[in-house]
Write a protein that holds these residues in place. Structure first.
Motif, PDB file in Angstrom:
ATOM      1  N   MET A 157      67.129  -9.241 -11.697  1.00 54.38           N
ATOM      2  CA  MET A 157      66.571 -10.094 -12.738  1.00 54.38           C
ATOM      3  C   MET A 157      65.044  -9.979 -12.718  1.00 54.38           C
ATOM      4  N   ASN A 158      64.430  -9.591 -13.846  1.00 49.47           N
ATOM      5  CA  ASN A 158      62.987  -9.389 -13.907  1.00 49.47           C
ATOM      6  C   ASN A 158      62.206 -10.650 -13.572  1.00 49.47           C
ATOM      7  N   ALA A 159      62.731 -11.803 -13.945  1.00 51.31           N
ATOM      8  CA  ALA A 159      62.027 -13.064 -13.701  1.00 51.31           C
ATOM      9  C   ALA A 159      61.812 -13.307 -12.210  1.00 51.31           C
ATOM     10  N   TRP A 160      62.674 -12.727 -11.364  1.00 54.00           N
ATOM     11  CA  TRP A 160      62.595 -12.966  -9.925  1.00 54.00           C
ATOM     12  C   TRP A 160      62.031 -11.776  -9.161  1.00 54.00           C
ATOM     13  N   ASN A 161      61.463 -10.818  -9.857  1.00 58.31           N
ATOM     14  CA  ASN A 161      60.894  -9.642  -9.192  1.00 58.31           C
ATOM     15  C   ASN A 161      59.848 -10.053  -8.153  1.00 58.31           C
ATOM     16  N   ASN A 162      59.918  -9.438  -6.997  1.00 61.17           N
ATOM     17  CA  ASN A 162      58.953  -9.628  -5.903  1.00 61.17           C
ATOM     18  C   ASN A 162      59.038 -11.001  -5.239  1.00 61.17           C
ATOM     19  N   PHE A 163      60.051 -11.777  -5.555  1.00 62.63           N
ATOM     20  CA  PHE A 163      60.281 -13.023  -4.821  1.00 62.63           C
ATOM     21  C   PHE A 163      61.181 -12.726  -3.623  1.00 62.63           C
ATOM     22  N   ASN A 164      60.954 -13.428  -2.529  1.00 62.52           N
ATOM     23  CA  ASN A 164      61.840 -13.300  -1.379  1.00 62.52           C
ATOM     24  C   ASN A 164      63.162 -14.000  -1.674  1.00 62.52           C
ATOM     25  N   GLY A 165      64.263 -13.324  -1.354  1.00 56.46           N
ATOM     26  CA  GLY A 165      65.580 -13.872  -1.650  1.00 56.46           C
ATOM     27  C   GLY A 165      65.980 -14.969  -0.686  1.00 56.46           C
ATOM     28  N   GLY A 166      67.118 -15.586  -0.989  1.00 55.73           N
ATOM     29  CA  GLY A 166      67.621 -16.652  -0.132  1.00 55.73           C
ATOM     30  C   GLY A 166      68.769 -17.378  -0.789  1.00 55.73           C
ATOM     31  N   ASP A 167      69.114 -18.529  -0.239  1.00 57.61           N
ATOM     32  CA  ASP A 167      70.215 -19.322  -0.792  1.00 57.61           C
ATOM     33  C   ASP A 167      69.932 -19.755  -2.224  1.00 57.61           C
ATOM     34  N   TRP A 168      68.658 -19.842  -2.578  1.00 52.13           N
ATOM     35  CA  TRP A 168      68.286 -20.297  -3.924  1.00 52.13           C
ATOM     36  C   TRP A 168      68.809 -19.374  -5.020  1.00 52.13           C
ATOM     37  N   GLU A 169      69.134 -18.126  -4.657  1.00 55.46           N
ATOM     38  CA  GLU A 169      69.614 -17.179  -5.663  1.00 55.46           C
ATOM     39  C   GLU A 169      71.050 -17.468  -6.098  1.00 55.46           C
ATOM     40  N   THR A 170      71.854 -17.960  -5.174  1.00 59.30           N
ATOM     41  CA  THR A 170      73.273 -18.169  -5.471  1.00 59.30           C
ATOM     42  C   THR A 170      73.607 -19.629  -5.792  1.00 59.30           C
ATOM     43  N   GLY A 171      72.738 -20.528  -5.420  1.00 58.44           N
ATOM     44  CA  GLY A 171      72.941 -21.946  -5.724  1.00 58.44           C
ATOM     45  C   GLY A 171      71.654 -22.546  -6.257  1.00 58.44           C
ATOM     46  N   ILE A 172      71.749 -23.743  -6.810  1.00 56.93           N
ATOM     47  CA  ILE A 172      70.556 -24.432  -7.312  1.00 56.93           C
ATOM     48  C   ILE A 172      69.865 -25.061  -6.099  1.00 56.93           C
ATOM     49  N   ASN A 173      68.812 -24.410  -5.633  1.00 54.25           N
ATOM     50  CA  ASN A 173      68.169 -24.827  -4.399  1.00 54.25           C
ATOM     51  C   ASN A 173      66.681 -24.500  -4.486  1.00 54.25           C
ATOM     52  N   VAL A 174      65.919 -25.362  -5.146  1.00 52.29           N
ATOM     53  CA  VAL A 174      64.490 -25.130  -5.346  1.00 52.29           C
ATOM     54  C   VAL A 174      63.746 -25.175  -4.018  1.00 52.29           C
ATOM     55  N   ARG A 175      64.174 -26.074  -3.132  1.00 49.85           N
ATOM     56  CA  ARG A 175      63.495 -26.181  -1.843  1.00 49.85           C
ATOM     57  C   ARG A 175      63.540 -24.851  -1.087  1.00 49.85           C
ATOM     58  N   ASP A 176      64.686 -24.223  -1.076  1.00 50.21           N
ATOM     59  CA  ASP A 176      64.821 -22.949  -0.370  1.00 50.21           C
ATOM     60  C   ASP A 176      63.914 -21.899  -0.995  1.00 50.21           C
ATOM     61  N   PHE A 177      63.829 -21.897  -2.319  1.00 55.92           N
ATOM     62  CA  PHE A 177      62.938 -20.955  -3.017  1.00 55.92           C
ATOM     63  C   PHE A 177      61.497 -21.155  -2.577  1.00 55.92           C
ATOM     64  N   ILE A 178      61.059 -22.413  -2.526  1.00 55.38           N
ATOM     65  CA  ILE A 178      59.680 -22.695  -2.138  1.00 55.38           C
ATOM     66  C   ILE A 178      59.432 -22.277  -0.695  1.00 55.38           C
ATOM     67  N   GLN A 179      60.318 -22.668   0.201  1.00 61.38           N
ATOM     68  CA  GLN A 179      60.150 -22.351   1.617  1.00 61.38           C
ATOM     69  C   GLN A 179      60.082 -20.844   1.859  1.00 61.38           C
ATOM     70  N   LYS A 180      60.855 -20.075   1.099  1.00 60.64           N
ATOM     71  CA  LYS A 180      60.905 -18.625   1.299  1.00 60.64           C
ATOM     72  C   LYS A 180      59.735 -17.902   0.629  1.00 60.64           C
ATOM     73  N   ASN A 181      59.026 -18.571  -0.277  1.00 54.97           N
ATOM     74  CA  ASN A 181      58.074 -17.837  -1.114  1.00 54.97           C
ATOM     75  C   ASN A 181      56.647 -18.385  -1.176  1.00 54.97           C
ATOM     76  N   TYR A 182      56.401 -19.611  -0.762  1.00 58.38           N
ATOM     77  CA  TYR A 182      55.040 -20.128  -0.957  1.00 58.38           C
ATOM     78  C   TYR A 182      54.088 -19.600   0.114  1.00 58.38           C
ATOM     79  N   THR A 183      52.803 -19.576  -0.233  1.00 59.18           N
ATOM     80  CA  THR A 183      51.765 -19.037   0.645  1.00 59.18           C
ATOM     81  C   THR A 183      50.788 -20.145   1.027  1.00 59.18           C
ATOM     82  N   PRO A 184      50.849 -20.663   2.255  1.00 61.09           N
ATOM     83  CA  PRO A 184      49.881 -21.671   2.679  1.00 61.09           C
ATOM     84  C   PRO A 184      48.462 -21.108   2.600  1.00 61.09           C
ATOM     85  N   TYR A 185      47.523 -21.933   2.154  1.00 68.42           N
ATOM     86  CA  TYR A 185      46.146 -21.474   1.966  1.00 68.42           C
ATOM     87  C   TYR A 185      45.214 -22.258   2.880  1.00 68.42           C
ATOM     88  N   ASP A 186      44.481 -21.530   3.720  1.00 66.43           N
ATOM     89  CA  ASP A 186      43.554 -22.156   4.662  1.00 66.43           C
ATOM     90  C   ASP A 186      42.094 -22.002   4.254  1.00 66.43           C
TER      91      ASP A 186
END
Length: 396
Positions: free
Chosen positions: A1-30
């Motif tokens: 799916m083009n909308a998800w290109n370059n995102f890290n996969g996880g449980d969020w792909e097969t179920g509705i799980n926004v938290r998992d998407f964030i945890q697998k993909n966000y970048t903490p900024y210092d």
């Protein structure tokens, strides 16, 4: 799916799980705030246009206009714009900025009183329609026992769930951007179909009815977005769409519900994932990212509910409590400050300080030192702006 290109996969792909998407993909900024962009000429012009409408609203006693003929729903009003040719993010509760609408589903009395006290009168059409519709207020009062009614009448009990006491409502509007509405409808339909596999009780019947209402609301969201020329049936494919899709979800919420607080949730960290991807790919500049966030926040500031003056006196203003949570620490120990956390607070400089949205910093001693310094600076600067721009602030 083009909308998800370059995102890290996880449980969020097969179920509705926004938290998992964030945890697998966000970048903490210092880092520090040096990357932030100032307001563009377009943003400044749009803000000035909005400021003029705020002045008009104040001159008219706090309400610029009320539509007394239309009961607000997700699809009751056609598209509305502040400046159609200049807006990056679009969508209003009604068909023009700062126009309030009647929402009698909570109770006719408050709608009737609010209109009257601002010099308007609810149309006979709405009065007639809601003779045959049980409102929230009617339902609550019909459930009160004699002793509860008496305790309420003498002021012994307060905060009961009648009139405008529908409390804080927080939806996960991020789901619209990540999955698209068609996927959300499919999942709701699966939940409803699963009820056929268990004994039918009062609980299951009520659940099936509520799921049907949710599916209808999601379909109405599709129609509302389509009226602005957008297809939210699919996932957002870039950062601009992610913000717009998420905002459409929130907009549908505040069209349909007038809860005492209509919180936004934690959206800035989620949206940062899209901004990071687009900026790294060379599809967006930092200035363009800030412009999108400025437009998003400006539209949140345009949100209005029809309230009585007594409500405003009780809460010290005209609040929506559109609370956005920024910062904080995740369960895995990582902080959740991102570049977009900075952009969200930077809107207080680019758009001037305002009471909405309510930017709530989730504090921890373990937050980055640069972030702590930035929060302190913003706090001091916006306090100063409060006094300098008191004529354009909407305090609560």
């Amino acid at each position: 799916m083009n909308a998800w290109n370059n995102f890290n996969g996880g449980d969020w792909e097969t179920g509705i799980n926004v938290r998992d998407f964030i945890q697998k993909n966000y970048t903490p900024y210092d880092g520090d705030s040096a990357f932030l962009a100032p307001a563009t000429a377009r943003t400044t012009a749009l803000r000035e246009k909005f400021d003029a409408l705020l002045a008009e609203e104040r001159e008219k006693g706090g309400v610029r206009n009320i539509d007394t003929e239309t009961v607000i729903t997700i699809t009751a009003f056609g598209p509305g714009y502040l400046d159609k040719d200049s807006e990056i993010i679009v969508g209003l509760q009604t068909d023009e900025p700062l126009k309030r609408a009647c929402n009698p589903f909570g109770g006719m009395r408050m709608v009737r009183d609010a209109c009257k006290q601002y010099g308007y009168e609810v149309s006979p059409k709405i009065e007639e329609e809601f003779k045959y519709h049980k409102t929230h207020n009617d339902g609550v009062f019909s459930a009160y026992t004699k002793d509860v009614r008496e305790a309420r009448h003498v002021g012994l009990l307060t905060g009961l769930p009648d009139a405008y006491g529908r409390g804080r409502i927080i939806g996960d509007y991020r789901r619209v951007a990540l999955y698209g509405v068609n996927r959300l409808i499919e999942e709701k339909q699966k939940d409803k179909d699963a009820l056929g596999e268990v004994p039918t009780t009062e609980k299951e019947i009520r659940c099936a009815e509520e799921l049907s209402d949710q599916i209808k609301a999601l379909k109405d969201m599709i129609a509302m977005a389509a009226s602005y020329g957008f297809d939210i049936t699919r996932p957002a494919e870039n950062a601009k769409e992610a913000v717009q899709w998420l905002y459409f979800g929130y907009l549908a919420g505040i069209k349909e519900q007038n809860g005492a607080a209509m919180s936004l949730g934690r959206t800035s960290t989620f949206l940062d994932i899209y901004f990071e991807r687009d900026i790294k790919a060379g599809l967006m500049t930092e200035s363009e990212a800030q412009e999108i966030m400025d437009d998003f926040v400006l539209h949140l500031r345009m949100a209005r509910h029809l309230r009585t003056p007594e409500y405003n006196e009780l809460f010290g203003g005209d609040p929506m409590w559109i609370t956005e949570a920024v910062g904080g620490i995740g369960e895995d120990g990582r902080h959740m400050v991102t570049k977009n956390s900075y952009r969200m607070l930077n809107t207080l400089y680019n758009l001037n300080a305002a009471a909405e949205p309510n930017l709530t910093v989730l504090w921890s001693e373990n937050l980055p030192e640069n972030w702590k310094k930035f929060i302190a600076k913003v706090s001091i600067d916006t306090d100063a702006l409060q006094y300098e721009n008191d004529d354009v602030m909407r305090p609560y």
